[in-house]
Enzyme design. Structure first.
Site, PDB file in Angstrom:
ATOM      1  CE1 TYR A  91      35.378  34.576  43.313  1.00 57.28           C
ATOM      2  CE2 TYR A  91      37.249  34.280  44.790  1.00 57.28           C
ATOM      3  CZ  TYR A  91      36.369  34.806  43.946  1.00 57.28           C
ATOM      4  OH  TYR A  91      36.554  36.404  43.781  1.00 57.28           O
ATOM      5  CE1 TYR A 124      39.463  33.991  24.026  1.00 56.37           C
ATOM      6  CE2 TYR A 124      38.376  35.968  23.065  1.00 56.37           C
ATOM      7  CZ  TYR A 124      38.470  34.818  23.278  1.00 56.37           C
ATOM      8  OH  TYR A 124      37.174  33.870  22.855  1.00 56.37           O
TER       9      TYR A 124
END
Ligand code: UDP
Length: 316
Positions: A151, A165
């Site tokens: 996680y 991005y």
């Protein structure tokens, strides 16, 4: 605007605890919401009341596989992931894949649609923090190979991918670091401290406190958190920003509070502390206050009261 051209807001993990409240909030604000969830830890029950609404669609979909949403997207909230320690101990592979392939697929959807993208990150990126309270410029203290790493590390990787991005493709990104959140629709079986203790208190069973109970957490009511996510998405601020309630309690004090508020006579029993359980956790929310004009409004007593009422209805 013709209906076919209308733009939608995609919420991945929309059948989960926080996701379903976010879907409610967005639909109530007049938005069109595409809820995507593979229901690995989410539950269709959480959004059952929205099914059939003209501005709401549910799609059962694993986001680790690329898919076409079938509508034009304006915004993407990426919330999909198991999020309780018990959830990701049971589903480590699903967790690390949704936090890597899943995030990439959602970023690609945002890029293709020129949609704004919000990543649900977590206080777990700070690990067992050496800085207290946690500020966004703290880089954390995370065990990369422990049971929680599927996680923690995928959420850290996700933040890095979001930034790539943003820089490379100019996607309009937002990163929210979500601290402990609680409220109605938490999964009674997910093993987290709120459902566990409330269930035990309501049923008159012993309250299980892990370790010596001196570790701390800071709990935010879900309606506050959802407003924070919405403000962040619609602000000009990319984050990362902490979202949480800075009121900090030891787990033992928290257990006693739940016992008192539920009028329970349960005794407290101590159980072993899970691996890599953070010693303390409290968000510094000055960034969110400054940039989003956001702060939590619901007190712990009020929020716990609503949560206890909800669980009581589920349990009787
Ligand atoms: N905890 C506890 N009893 C329980 C479940 C959890 O004392 O029945 C403790 C857990 O060890 C941790 C804190 O409560 O210190 C919060 O745990 P949770 O699983 O809710 O989330 P975390 O903050 O660890 O992600």
């Amino acid at each position: 605007m013709a209906v076919g051209k209308a733009k939608w807001i995609l919420v991945s993990g929309g059948a989960g605890f926080i996701g379903s409240h976010l879907c409610d909030y967005l639909v109530a604000r007049g938005e069109r919401v595409l809820c995507v969830d593979n229901t690995v830890t989410g539950n269709k029950r959480n959004i059952a009341h929205l099914l059939g609404h003209p501005r709401f669609r549910f799609r059962k979909q694993d986001i680790t596989r690329p898919f076409k949403p079938g509508v034009k997207l304006r915004q993407v909230y990426n919330l999909a992931s198991p999020a309780s320690p018990v959830g990701y101990y049971k589903k480590p592979l699903e967790t690390i894949l949704v936090g890597s392939y899943g995030v990439k697929n959602m970023l690609d959807l945002a890029l293709r649609n020129r949609a704004r993208f919000l990543q649900a990150s977590t206080s777990e990126v700070y690990g067992d923090p050496k800085v207290h309270p946690q500020r966004e410029d703290y880089w954390g203290n995370v065990n990369p190979i422990g049971l929680r790493s599927c996680y923690d590390e995928s959420k850290r990787y996700a933040e890095a991918l979001v930034m790539v991005y943003r820089r490379r493709f100019k996607v309009e990104t937002r990163i929210a670091r979500i601290f402990n959140t609680y409220g109605p629709r938490m999964d009674l079986k997910d093993g987290r401290v709120v459902p566990n203790l409330v269930k035990q208190a309501v049923l008159g069973q012993p309250l299980t406190v892990y370790g010596d109970g001196r570790q701390t957490r800071s709990f935010c009511f879900v309606s506050d958190l959802v407003k924070g996510l919405h403000s962040l998405m619609n602000s000009r601020f990319p984050g990362p920003t902490n979202l949480g309630n800075p009121a900090e309690f030891t787990v033992l004090a928290f257990a006693k509070k739940i016992r008192k508020l539920s009028g329970s006579k349960s005794r407290i029993v101590f159980k072993p502390l899970p691996e890599d359980d953070p010693t303390r956790r409290k968000p510094d929310i000055s960034k969110a206050r400054r940039e989003l004009r956001w702060r939590p409004r619901v007190s712990l007593d009020e929020g716990l009261g609503l949560t206890i009422d909800y669980f009581r209805q589920q349990l009787v």
